[in-house]
Design an enzyme around this catalytic site. Structure first.
Site, PDB file in Angstrom:
ATOM      1  N   ASP A 259       0.879  -1.163   0.000  1.00 59.09           N
ATOM      2  CA  ASP A 259       0.000   0.000   0.000  1.00 59.09           C
ATOM      3  C   ASP A 259       0.925   1.223   0.000  1.00 59.09           C
ATOM      4  OD1 ASP A 259      -2.083   1.758   0.052  1.00 59.09           O
ATOM      5  OD2 ASP A 259      -3.117   0.842   1.743  1.00 59.09           O
TER       6      ASP A 259
HETATM    7  C1  BGC Z   1      -4.896   3.407   0.118  1.00 60.81           C
HETATM    8  C2  BGC Z   1      -5.027   2.400  -1.001  1.00 60.81           C
HETATM    9  C3  BGC Z   1      -4.901   3.102  -2.321  1.00 60.81           C
HETATM   10  C4  BGC Z   1      -3.576   3.844  -2.361  1.00 60.81           C
HETATM   11  C5  BGC Z   1      -3.370   4.592  -3.642  1.00 60.81           C
HETATM   12  C6  BGC Z   1      -3.652   4.254  -0.018  1.00 60.81           C
HETATM   13  O1  BGC Z   1      -3.652   5.310   0.871  1.00 60.81           O
HETATM   14  O2  BGC Z   1      -4.908   2.753   1.352  1.00 60.81           O
HETATM   15  O3  BGC Z   1      -6.252   1.743  -0.918  1.00 60.81           O
HETATM   16  O4  BGC Z   1      -5.005   2.194  -3.368  1.00 60.81           O
HETATM   17  O5  BGC Z   1      -3.537   4.781  -1.307  1.00 60.81           O
HETATM   18  O6  BGC Z   1      -4.261   5.639  -3.733  1.00 60.81           O
END
Ligand code: BGC
Length: 802
Positions: free
Chosen positions: A320
């Site tokens: 993530d």
């Molecule tokens: C989130 C993810 C997301 C990623 C990119 C993160 O903060 O937890 O779900 O895909 O950002 O935006």
């Protein structure tokens, strides 16, 4: 004498030169044909297309660099191995981390890149490997709608939130939504969609529950797999997130989930496991949190042991965004790609590769997986995206899917609306409908149909007294009605104040309107959890609005409908007696108002079922004892920077959370303690009635084959969801009273029409996780197969012997 010598020398040197030329040409030929052909194509210039050793090369950008786009003879695996052998260590390390947030922040050169795409896999130009673009997820693509020096717009379709899609219990429909979403990605040049979300709804307050599917892993798994299969049918990858046990947003970057292996396997991992089995997604995103002391992105047990060795996952794992702390440990664990990628990570990986802390074999393993993904993309196959998806066609799919996931909670001779012309709309969200949640799960759509517009579109008249009251309220609170954009939308979710009609206004409205609709709206999202006051519980103002409107309208012989435009569970028990009907509309994407109008007007018969329990009190949830209940505000810096807290300073439910309820999440708990609920898991009404009969169950080989008949015994066409729960009487172990093991949804059945349905349940699905043996175990003996239309409405059962 001199002449012949001279001739001999000239002859000799000519022969030598010729020999050298032949050697060079031969070497090049051998190299290009057998050894180094992939390197050669990258260096070769002035050739637009050629075939070498079965590969067809193509000069994509007319820049002399040839890309492989077709190979009739060799597998992706073999091609990835070839490419890997040609890469320098530097190139490999580049591939292990994205190129940062430049695209996400729209910092792309006009005509290049994809503004708003939140991540990339870096290109390797020498080898003709293009940039791969990643974009959120799960309710539609999330790219910037406008670009610098460009008149074109790049709006995306806001599909219904994940929770609404799972409420359809219709895998075919969810696959169609996924297919449409994938098509949109393809046309906008996106290669991987960061979704679906497959975390379990452990507690109603998780701010991102709207992105997730259910409190039950089986429903999560089947709906998630349908979504992945749909997306990937376009040659676009899906990234199933957040692996695993990411069930709260408070302190999300550091929170340590302390959990038994049984709960992990049976509840939190199970949905992901089903998705891997049924759809083998291109990628999985590891979560931010730790599990039992280790960041998931650094856990070899989870990413290699469980995911690859136990389940046979073949794709890549990406982190993530900014997740995890130790890049070499992440790669060694099997977290192949670090997103969005930072210089610090690059340095750490280079250093670790040099000093041997990170082995070349671990690097190669991850790079090879990434290469395979790149080779599979449409981009690699020269797909020419036109930045022109068919948004109108996609809007039709979102409208259809949204109405199918809306759940009718109550209906006392009210719906579908009849003999009604003038509709009084109360509640700001009636006029300002919420399409979806906030954060990365948000979509930049070009419009959202409000309930007001939706009702007008199907021919209703909107009551002027109520509408003017809303306009006046909006004028008096101008600032609060300005929607925050971009990152601000994440940190200050849009939450305009509720309107209030005086008793006199309500009475006047009741004279001129035929019916009242009150919309209750809630929004939440990434980075923060919900709270009890004015969120789970209705605010005093909302309670008064429902009470007084119900009283005045009902005294005048008119009906009141409550529409819930929410993303997660709210309290319903204390007020549900008051209105005549309640429709749980969820957040239905950009066509939400039209979809609600389709249901209210009777154009579509509701067939959604709850994918989670609506409890009477929050405390009824066993997980309530261990959840952050104070909704700590999210700060932008938490997004990237988070420091480890010394052991003695760690705060319960923030720095760590004890999953003391174990497997008793949602209905598994409510059934165990036999407690009343406001609306049970699987519940949802219809405008018609169905009868279930002829349940036949047979154990054959490794499966339990279940047959039954569903008949529409009402007077409207409709669909029904049949749920199969299994229970184990006299179990010698601690087991849930019943567990969902299969489900099926009928097609639209005309009044009187009968459908024969068959479902097969693998016997292995009856196993439980044996902590002592650290493995799955099957209890022998009697099981009861129960079929019904909700977890608390079981009409037929049969016993079997295993
Ligand atoms: C989130 C993810 C997301 C990623 C990119 C993160 O903060 O937890 O779900 O895909 O950002 O935006």
């Amino acid at each position: 004498m001199k002449k012949p010598v001279k001739i001999t020398l000239i002859t000799l040197s000519s022969i030598l030169v010729l020999a050298i030329i032949v050697a060079i040409v031969g070497w090049i030929w051998i190299n290009s044909a057998f050894l180094n052909f992939e390197k050669d194509y990258a260096e070769n210039i002035n050739i637009n297309e050629m075939t070498i050793d079965g590969y067809k090369f193509f000069d994509r950008n007319s820049n002399g660099k040839l890309d492989i786009y077709e190979d009739e003879r060799r597998t992706t695996e073999e091609r990835a191995v070839d490419l890997l052998s040609l890469m320098t260590l530097e190139e490999k390390i580049h591939l292990l981390k994205g190129s940062g947030l430049a695209s996400a922040l729209g910092r792309v050169e006009p005509g290049e890149g994809i503004a708003g795409a939140v991540g990339t896999i870096v290109p390797t130009p020498r080898l003709g490997l293009p940039t791969i673009y990643l974009s959120d997820g799960p309710a539609g693509l999330r790219i910037a709608p406008t670009r610098e020096d460009d008149d074109q717009t790049y709006y995306c379709t806001a599909f219904p939130i994940g929770t609404l899609l799972s409420s359809t219990w219709n895998v075919g429909l969810v696959e169609e939504v996924g297919t449409t979403m994938g098509k949109e990605a393809l046309e906008y040049g996106i290669d991987v969609i960061l979704g679906p979300g497959a975390n379990i709804m452990r507690h109603p307050f998780c701010g991102r529950n709207f992105e997730y599917y259910s409190e039950d892993p089986l429903l999560t798994g089947h709906i998630g797999a349908a979504m992945v299969n749909g997306i990937e049918s376009n040659g676009i990858g899906a990234s199933v997130k957040h692996f695993v046990a990411n069930n709260q947003e408070t302190k999300r970057l550091n929170n340590d989930v302390i959990i038994s292996e049984r709960a992990l396997r049976e509840i939190y991992l199970k949905g992901f496991e089903i998705i891997v089995q049924k759809s083998q997604p291109w990628t999985i995103m590891s979560s931010y949190n730790k599990v039992n002391g280790t960041y998931t992105s650094e856990s070899r047990d989870l990413l290699t042991g469980v995911l690859r060795d136990d389940w046979g996952f073949k794709g890549i794992v990406m982190s993530d965004w900014f997740g995890g702390k130790n890049p070499p440990a992440q790669i060694s664990a099997g977290n192949d790609l670090l997103e969005p990628g930072t210089k610090l990570q690059w340095k750490a990986l280079t250093k670790a590769a040099e000093n041997g802390e990170l082995s070349i074999s671990d690097i190669n393993t991850s790079v090879k997986r990434i290469l395979k993904l790149i080779l599979e993309t449409k981009k690699m196959q020269q797909y020419e995206f036109g930045n022109n998806p068919d948004l109108e066609a996609h809007a039709k799919i979102t409208r259809k899917s949204a109405s199918e996931g809306m759940v009718l909670l109550k209906n006392e001779n009210t719906l579908p609306i009849q003999n009604t012309k003038n509709v009084a709309l109360l509640g700001v969200t009636s006029y300002d409908f919420i399409a979806g949640g906030t954060g990365s799960g948000d979509v930049n759509e070009s419009y959202t149909v409000s309930l007001e517009e939706g009702l007008k579109n199907v021919g209703y008249e909107i009551n002027e007294i109520a509408r003017k009251a809303f306009e006046a309220h909006k004028d008096a609170n101008k600032e609060a009605f300005i929607k925050p954009e971009g990152m601000n939308a994440m940190f200050e979710p849009y939450d305009p104040p509720e309107m209030q009609l005086s008793m006199e206004q309500i009475s006047q409205t009741a004279v001129s309107a035929d019916i009242a609709i009150i919309t209750i709206g809630r929004n939440s999202g990434e980075g923060g959890d919900r709270v009890e006051k004015d969120d789970f519980l209705l605010s005093q103002q909302e309670q008064d609005m429902i009470a007084s409107t119900s009283q005045v309208f009902q005294e005048a012989g008119k009906k009141v409908i409550v529409v819930l435009n929410i993303g997660g569970v709210i309290e319903t028990n204390s007020w549900k007696e008051q209105p005549d009907a309640i429709l749980l509309a969820w957040q239905g994407g950009q066509e939400g108002g039209n979809s609600v109008a389709d249901i209210l007007s009777g154009k579509i018969n509701p067939s959604g079922k709850l994918p989670m329990t609506f409890p009477i009190n929050l405390n009824d949830h066993d997980s309530n004892a261990n959840f952050p209940l104070d909704g700590e505000p999210f700060s932008p810096s938490d997004m990237i920077f988070s420091s480890e807290v010394p052991e003695e300073e760690k705060v319960r439910n923030k720095d760590y959370t004890l999953y003391e309820e174990g497997i008793y999440v949602g209905y598994r708990h409510f059934d165990k303690v036999n407690s009343e609920v406001s609306y049970p898991f699987g519940f949802g009404l219809s405008y018609t009635e169905f009868e279930l009969s002829n349940l036949a169950v047979a154990v054959e080989n490794d499966s339990i084959n279940v047959h039954f008949t569903v008949k529409n015994i009402g007077d409207q066409m409709g669909k029904e969801v049949i749920q199969i729960y299994v229970s184990k009487p006299n179990s010698t172990i601690d087991r849930p009273v019943q567990e969902l093991k299969a489900f099926a949804k009928t097609q639209n059945l005309e009044p009187g029409e009968v459908a024969d349905l068959a479902i097969s349940i693998p016997i292995s699905d009856l196993r439980y996780w044996d902590e002592d043996k650290s493995g799955w175990a099957l209890e022998k003996g009697r099981y009861i197969i129960q079929s019904g239309t909700s977890s608390r409405d079981i009409s037929l059962l049969k016993e079997i012997e295993i």
